[in-house]
Design a protein around this motif. Structure first.
Motif, PDB file in Angstrom:
ATOM      1  N   LEU B  94       0.809  -1.216   0.000  1.00  0.00           N
ATOM      2  CA  LEU B  94       0.000   0.000   0.000  1.00  0.00           C
ATOM      3  C   LEU B  94       0.844   1.269   0.000  1.00  0.00           C
ATOM      4  CD1 LEU B  94      -1.770   1.915   2.460  1.00  0.00           C
ATOM      5  CD2 LEU B  94      -0.834   0.011   3.689  1.00  0.00           C
ATOM      6  N   TYR B  95       2.126   1.154   0.357  1.00  0.00           N
ATOM      7  CA  TYR B  95       2.946   2.364   0.414  1.00  0.00           C
ATOM      8  C   TYR B  95       3.369   2.853  -0.952  1.00  0.00           C
ATOM      9  CZ  TYR B  95       2.632   1.173   5.166  1.00  0.00           C
ATOM     10  OH  TYR B  95       2.098   0.867   6.383  1.00  0.00           O
ATOM     11  N   CYS B  96       3.157   2.028  -2.008  1.00  0.00           N
ATOM     12  CA  CYS B  96       3.478   2.480  -3.364  1.00  0.00           C
ATOM     13  C   CYS B  96       2.302   2.368  -4.308  1.00  0.00           C
ATOM     14  CB  CYS B  96       4.645   1.679  -3.939  1.00  0.00           C
ATOM     15  SG  CYS B  96       6.198   1.962  -3.096  1.00  0.00           S
ATOM     16  N   SER B  98      -1.947   2.658  -4.906  1.00  0.00           N
ATOM     17  CA  SER B  98      -3.274   3.032  -4.432  1.00  0.00           C
ATOM     18  C   SER B  98      -4.288   2.037  -4.983  1.00  0.00           C
ATOM     19  CB  SER B  98      -3.606   4.448  -4.894  1.00  0.00           C
ATOM     20  OG  SER B  98      -3.514   4.521  -6.296  1.00  0.00           O
ATOM     21  N   GLN B 100      -7.752   3.142  -5.876  1.00  0.00           N
ATOM     22  CA  GLN B 100      -8.884   4.045  -6.037  1.00  0.00           C
ATOM     23  C   GLN B 100      -8.750   4.736  -7.396  1.00  0.00           C
ATOM     24  OE1 GLN B 100      -8.566   7.708  -3.762  1.00  0.00           O
ATOM     25  NE2 GLN B 100      -6.659   7.016  -2.831  1.00  0.00           N
ATOM     26  N   MET B 131      -7.503  -0.301   1.930  1.00  0.00           N
ATOM     27  CA  MET B 131      -6.176   0.263   1.667  1.00  0.00           C
ATOM     28  C   MET B 131      -6.233   1.130   0.410  1.00  0.00           C
ATOM     29  SD  MET B 131      -3.675  -2.854   2.856  1.00  0.00           S
ATOM     30  CE  MET B 131      -4.620  -4.255   2.287  1.00  0.00           C
ATOM     31  N   LEU B 132      -6.822   2.302   0.570  1.00  0.00           N
ATOM     32  CA  LEU B 132      -6.943   3.222  -0.566  1.00  0.00           C
ATOM     33  C   LEU B 132      -5.575   3.664  -1.061  1.00  0.00           C
ATOM     34  CD1 LEU B 132      -9.860   5.615   0.442  1.00  0.00           C
ATOM     35  CD2 LEU B 132      -9.946   3.656  -1.088  1.00  0.00           C
ATOM     36  N   GLY B 133      -4.643   3.834  -0.118  1.00  0.00           N
ATOM     37  CA  GLY B 133      -3.294   4.217  -0.500  1.00  0.00           C
ATOM     38  C   GLY B 133      -3.153   5.705  -0.750  1.00  0.00           C
ATOM     39  N   THR B 134      -1.941   6.224  -0.518  1.00  0.00           N
ATOM     40  CA  THR B 134      -1.699   7.643  -0.746  1.00  0.00           C
ATOM     41  C   THR B 134      -0.493   7.869  -1.649  1.00  0.00           C
ATOM     42  OG1 THR B 134      -0.520   7.630   1.339  1.00  0.00           O
ATOM     43  CG2 THR B 134      -2.726   8.549   1.377  1.00  0.00           C
ATOM     44  N   MET B 135       0.076   6.815  -2.180  1.00  0.00           N
ATOM     45  CA  MET B 135       1.233   6.977  -3.070  1.00  0.00           C
ATOM     46  C   MET B 135       0.993   6.228  -4.361  1.00  0.00           C
ATOM     47  SD  MET B 135       3.783   8.877  -2.213  1.00  0.00           S
ATOM     48  CE  MET B 135       5.372   8.334  -2.849  1.00  0.00           C
ATOM     49  N   ARG B 136       1.542   6.789  -5.440  1.00  0.00           N
ATOM     50  CA  ARG B 136       1.547   6.079  -6.711  1.00  0.00           C
ATOM     51  C   ARG B 136       2.961   6.033  -7.253  1.00  0.00           C
ATOM     52  NH1 ARG B 136      -4.182   8.103  -9.381  1.00  0.00           N
ATOM     53  NH2 ARG B 136      -5.498   6.621  -8.275  1.00  0.00           N
ATOM     54  N   THR B 137       3.854   5.525  -6.397  1.00  0.00           N
ATOM     55  CA  THR B 137       5.190   5.227  -6.890  1.00  0.00           C
ATOM     56  C   THR B 137       5.048   4.163  -7.971  1.00  0.00           C
ATOM     57  OG1 THR B 137       5.983   5.665  -4.661  1.00  0.00           O
ATOM     58  CG2 THR B 137       7.506   4.565  -6.162  1.00  0.00           C
TER      59      THR B 137
END
Lengths: 496, 235
Positions: B94-96, B98, B100, B131-137
């Protein structure tokens, strides 16, 4: 390079110099000593651990196969271990050292029953250690800022309660009539965090809420750990140290009231800006955006109060390590917060969301603002606790230059790189196709991430210098320790 | 501000305000969200457009009901995918990434083929961990199950460079077993095909562990390929 103790030790922010007060303050220092040293030493050790995790994670962003064969060190875990080590290990320990001490000094109350504080501190650190271990092992919870596994929650909660209560007690039985602005911030912070933590644990871990309410709770919690815990602690500390060390009262009492209450009102709504464009009700996002923009008020007000107190005393400030770090932090509080308000605007957020710009912003806030103020506070506090001066001015210089230049470089690289990343991600040709493939966008971030790794390396050098200085000061090998008799570490265990 | 009770009240009220606003009201509202059929019907069973319809007897809007004999969405994940979701969580994906899709015109989610419609709150109601996520690495994964094959997923997890040269995603080779091909039984039926440049060598094969199979099952189930009363596919 040392602070100017002649002014320093005799002034309180609110009252004029006098021997009885000095004696009282030194009594408070004395009462807090063992626990504060425990927290400070733990904080510095966590800082080092968090820095190592950070550097591994940073290198993995450009060289993904680096240490790639080890499940425990995979990016998702090591990055998370870094965040938790820094927030709950470094940040909280630093606050646990500084806040009760500041509260005791301002309330003119000795911190009593220090052994409870001390024991709770040991258990706090055991809890965080198990938590980080759990993250690396694969027990982490997929909620940002709340990843430490559920089995350490009771330990963390109880030890926090036993630490936080001393701040409240010191305030409740204060001996001084006047209540200084720092005390409001600390009191509020120590009340807000347990509430945030309890709600987040219940609604996300033990009885998870349905659907995207989890995401809303997540960002209500995570942003407020920054806004209602780290921020008030650091702003409160800056309110104490700037007038204290410079020997000049804070610019405006009225502004500090406005600053405090507007922060309390607006900051806790701001967190949902992490979900702009997401599948959550539009009105919540709008409210979050409004609150984020309204944050300009407390930020500007606090900026006026802090910076106008420093104006004209820059030479004196530069001489003192405390003021150097604290003022650097205060300036970056202003900058990072204004950036944050701008990033909550939909048009800006469309570019910055999901990119390294946000990562840069997080470091701007937690490092350039919060951590730098904690460094400054420790530079003031340690000599008064151990009754010795800092052993090496050179190491302080190394710490200062590496960390201040390092963090400026890091924020610059991540935000410029992140902005470009966001523009390229969104760039669409007239015929409705994307201008850059995803892989092109990824490749274009790599040079910026390299610069970030370099800046992280600089910061690590600074931290090593700082850690050497701290432990040199604590250990008996220090030359100046001969006067104070037995070493602190042995004394500490004997008394506790 | 000398009064402790007053100070305390203010400190309490400010946080209570946002807790009620952001969390409690949404919690109460979202409890009413249930899986829904793409088209809803009114009390008589006639199809209606959108999630609500006007009550003939009053001026109120009534919620439509699920159409009989149609599938309601979202649906529960199959068992393997549920286990795979835990792997996804434990690896920190989830850290890389998203999960959504934002509306058309906000960012480039549609142009990048990450979804045919915007993600809405109802898509997430059955998930124990959102886990919507906040990063799009890395790219968005809300519909990754529609984009690639199982083999592609396995190769990509084993070493992202096989399918995506230049990727900065870490390899998850530790979810795979590199072993010598059995002389008696021959190659393992689940062994994945690895291009020669990345192959562990003659006589060896790469077999996904249970966790890798679960994770891929989860990824293959990441798909918002159904319509909801409140959200239809874009033309």
């Amino acid at each position: 390079m040392s602070a100017t103790p002649s002014i320093v030790s005799t002034l309180s922010p609110t009252q004029s110099a006098g021997d009885p007060i000095r004696a009282k303050l030194s009594e408070v220092d004395e009462s807090m000593r063992n626990a504060a040293i425990l927290f400070l030493a733990s904080a510095v050790l966590w800082l080092m651990a968090g820095t190592v995790f950070a550097l591994i994670a940073a290198i993995k962003m450009t060289n993904p196969s680096f240490l790639g064969d080890h499940e425990w060190l995979t990016f998702g875990r090591i990055r998370t271990a870094h965040l938790n080590a820094m927030i709950y290990g470094w940040g909280n320990n630093a606050i646990f050292a500084i806040a009760p001490w500041l509260m005791g000094r301002l309330a003119r109350t000795r911190i009593r029953h220090i052994s409870i504080l001390y024991t709770a501190g040991i258990f706090w650190n055991i809890g965080v250690t198990i938590g980080i271990f759990g993250i690396l092992r694969g027990d982490m919870i997929g909620v940002e800022w709340l990843e430490m596994p559920a089995y350490i929650t009771p330990l963390i909660a109880i030890s926090y309660g036993l630490i936080g209560v001393w701040v409240i007690i010191a305030f409740r039985w204060r001996q001084s009539g006047h209540v200084y602005v720092t005390q409001w911030y600390l009191l509020a912070a120590f009340f807000w965090l347990p509430w945030l933590y309890t709600v987040a644990q219940i609604m996300l871990v033990f009885e998870p809420a349905s659907g995207v309410v989890q995401s809303l709770t997540n960002w209500w919690f995570a942003h407020n750990v920054l806004g209602l815990w780290l921020t008030p602690a650091a702003v409160g500390a800056a309110y104490y140290f700037i007038p204290k060390v410079l020997g000049r009262p804070i610019h405006s009492y009225y502004l500090s009231v406005v600053g405090f209450w507007s922060l309390a009102l607006f900051y806790n709504w701001a967190g949902v800006h992490h979900l702009i464009g997401g599948p959550v009700p539009a009105w919540v996002i709008s409210a979050g955006t409004v609150a984020s923009v309204m944050m300009v008020i407390p930020v500007i007000v606090t900026a006026i109060n802090h910076h106008l107190t420093v104006v004209g005393l820059h030479n004196e400030g530069w001489r003192s390590p405390t003021i150097r770090f604290v003022v650097f932090g205060a300036i970056n509080y202003t900058l990072a917060s204004l950036f944050g308000s701008a990033m909550a605007l939909r048009s800006v957020n469309e570019v910055t969301h999901f990119t390294h710009f946000t990562v840069g912003h997080a470091h701007h806030g937690v490092y350039a603002f919060f951590t730098m103020i904690m460094f400054g506070s420790i530079y003031y506090m340690m000599p008064r606790l151990v009754k010795r001066e800092w052993p090496s001015a050179f190491l302080i210089q190394v710490h200062w230059w590496m960390c201040s230049l390092g963090i400026v470089l890091m924020v610059f690289a991540l935000q410029v790189g992140g902005w470009i990343q966001g523009l390229q991600l969104n760039a669409i040709d007239e015929d409705g196709t994307v201008k850059y493939t995803f892989m092109e966008v990824v490749r274009n971030t790599v040079p910026w991430l390299w610069i970030r790794s370099i800046s992280g390396f600089m910061i690590m050098i600074g931290h090593i210098a700082f850690a050497i200085n701290v432990f040199w000061m604590l250990l008996p090998v220090s030359k100046s320790s001969s006067k104070s008799g037995p070493t602190l570490l042995t004394k500490e265990t004997a008394e506790s | 501000m000398k009064s402790l009770p007053l100070l305390f009240l203010g400190i309490f009220a400010t946080l209570a305000f946002s807790w009620v606003g952001i969390i409690l009201t949404n919690h109460i509202q979202m409890r009413e969200l249930l899986p829904a059929t793409p088209e809803l019907v009114d009390a008589e069973g006639n199809p209606i457009a959108g999630p609500t319809y006007p009550d003939p007897n009053s001026r109120r809007q009534l919620f439509g009901r699920n159409a009989p004999d149609e599938n309601a969405y979202p649906q529960q994940l199959p068992g393997a995918a549920k286990r795979g979701k835990l792997v996804y969580e434990q690896m920190g994906c989830l850290y890389c990434h998203s999960q959504q899709v934002r509306r058309e015109g906000f960012g480039s989610d549609f142009e990048r083929g990450w979804g045919d419609r915007q993600s809405v709150a109802r898509d997430y109601i059955l998930q124990e961990r959102v886990m919507l996520g906040t990063m799009r690495t890395g790219p968005d994964l809300a519909n990754v199950g529609l984009r690639y094959s199982e083999l592609w997923q396995h190769q990509h997890l084993y070493n992202p460079q096989i399918t995506s040269p230049g990727s900065t995603m870490p390899p998850y080779a530790f979810l795979y077993e590199v072993r010598r091909i059995s002389e008696n039984r021959g190659p393992h039926p689940d062994a994945i095909e690895i291009p020669s440049a990345f192959h562990p060598g003659e006589g060896y094969e790469v077999v996904p562990t249970q966790r890798a199979r679960d994770l891929v099952a989860y990824l293959m189930n990441l798909r918002q390929d159904y319509e909801l009363p409140e959200m239809k596919f874009s033309e």
